[in-house]
Design an enzyme around this catalytic site. Structure first.
Site, mmCIF file in Angstrom:
data_model
loop_
_atom_site.group_PDB
_atom_site.id
_atom_site.type_symbol
_atom_site.label_atom_id
_atom_site.label_comp_id
_atom_site.label_asym_id
_atom_site.label_seq_id
_atom_site.Cartn_x
_atom_site.Cartn_y
_atom_site.Cartn_z
ATOM 1 N N ASP A 262 17.556 3.480 64.792
ATOM 2 C CA ASP A 262 16.800 3.611 63.476
ATOM 3 C C ASP A 262 16.570 2.161 62.964
ATOM 4 O OD1 ASP A 262 15.558 4.184 61.240
ATOM 5 O OD2 ASP A 262 17.453 5.329 60.358
ATOM 6 N N THR A 264 15.281 1.148 60.168
ATOM 7 C CA THR A 264 15.431 1.232 58.741
ATOM 8 C C THR A 264 16.405 0.003 58.129
ATOM 9 O OG1 THR A 264 14.754 3.350 58.660
ATOM 10 C CG2 THR A 264 15.486 2.555 56.799
ATOM 11 N N GLY A 265 16.071 -0.688 57.570
ATOM 12 C CA GLY A 265 17.034 -1.514 56.858
ATOM 13 C C GLY A 265 17.357 -2.854 57.707
ATOM 14 N N GLY A 267 15.493 -5.577 58.450
ATOM 15 C CA GLY A 267 14.922 -6.842 58.039
ATOM 16 C C GLY A 267 15.902 -7.181 56.656
ATOM 17 N N ASP A 268 16.342 -6.078 56.029
ATOM 18 C CA ASP A 268 17.056 -6.060 54.549
ATOM 19 C C ASP A 268 18.358 -6.906 55.226
ATOM 20 O OD1 ASP A 268 14.957 -5.073 53.232
ATOM 21 O OD2 ASP A 268 16.048 -2.997 53.629
#
Length: 329
Positions: A262, A264-265, A267-268
């Site tokens: 996954d 998600t996150g 890049g953060d």
């Protein structure tokens, strides 16, 4: 605590913007309407960055507004559990905490449905800002979702100005979410309206295409976004790593290959890692060899984040990052 004296000064990194709950289907590869059930996944890019910083041993605070409801207090609790200061959090009595229903369809594309009409984060007012906290930031990081509507837009502009006047390094990740904007044109205009203030900017390959209107992911396209105040422009390329541009040099750093579950996150995590390393040492931005080491570290953080579901549970600690780097090189 951390190696290389990365957080020896432990200067404060303040993240500004939205924190929300993503509702993610219990099975992947379905549309939202077909999903049999959903799991709560706390998120919101600026909050993810704050937690990424704290996980890596940095000092982080989050500034934003949550609903005075169970979800809002749950999110404030998650920040606290992860060592992020909540001194900049406000709670709105009238509006709910933002929710987003997110699914990864069978074709691999993410589908979003947002509940924000209005959500608490949109209602943060300039007079509610914790100015002392913002003034104590060495790095002030933000996205563009907080620019979409008033009063949050004015709060964002004020916070940025206060941080800048106090000597903070301004870091911007536009984090484009087109369904939230009235139109693509408005999104482009507003994202670029604060472009020239940021000293560090990170865009994804998709955002680069959107902002330049070009389908080329090359140096010329990236440098068309350069402005004189900028110290570092980063373009993240997913499994292809990242490209970097400064006043004096440019180049690319390869990604780490992992089993992606996954994205998600990711890049953060990348941004949090970068900010952790530069917060006490801006000279890194002028030293290509050292900057490349930092970007390798940031790429490793991004890669680890893709190996688990959800953003916050997947954000790495420094030991995980160092073992991936050692294992890969």
């Amino acid at each position: 605590m951390a190696s290389n004296g990365a957080v020896s000064g432990s200067s404060l990194i303040v993240s500004f913007g939205e924190m929300l709950i993503d509702f993610v289907p219990t099975v992947s590869g379905v549309s939202l309407s077909e999903a049999p059930g959903f799991l709560k996944a706390p998120g919101g890019a600026p909050a993810n960055v704050a937690i990424a910083v704290a996980r890596l041993g940095g000092k982080a605070a989050f500034v934003g507004k949550l609903g005075d409801d169970e979800f809002g207090h749950m999110l404030a609790g998650i920040l606290k559990e992860n060592g992020v200061s909540g001194d900049g959090i406000n709670f709105d009595q009238g509006a709910r905490t933002a929710l987003a229903f997110v699914t990864l369809r069978a074709d691999g594309e993410r589908e979003f449905m947002f509940y924000r009409n209005p959500s608490a984060d949109m209602l943060l007012r300039p007079d509610e800002l914790n100015l002392e906290l913002i003034k104590s930031a060495k790095v002030f990081h933000y996205g563009s979702i907080s620019l979409i509507v008033e009063p949050c837009r004015s709060a964002h502009l004020k916070a940025m100005e206060v941080a800048k006047d106090a000597g903070a390094l301004l870091s911007y990740d536009p984090n484009l979410r087109l369904p939230l904007w009235p139109s693509p044109e408005e999104a482009r205009t507003q994202i670029l309206s604060i472009w020239d203030m940021a000293e560090v900017i990170k865009v994804s390959d998709v955002e680069l295409e959107f902002l330049t209107g070009s389908d080329k992911i090359d140096d010329e396209s990236a440098l068309s976004l350069w402005h004189p105040n900028l110290k570092l422009l980063l373009v993240t390329l997913g499994e292809k790593g990242c490209r970097y541009y400064t006043k004096g040099f440019k180049g690319a750093v390869e990604a780490f290959h992992v089993n992606t579950v996954d994205t998600t996150g990711a890049g953060d995590a990348f941004v949090g890692a970068l900010l952790c390393k530069i917060v006490d040492d801006h000279s890194l931005l002028e030293d290509e060899a050292r900057l490349r080491e930092v970007l390798k570290y940031a790429n490793a953080c991004g890669a680890i984040t893709t190996t688990k579901k959800g953003a916050i549970p997947a954000l790495p600690r420094e030991a995980d990052v160092l073992s991936l780097i050692k294992g890969a090189y």
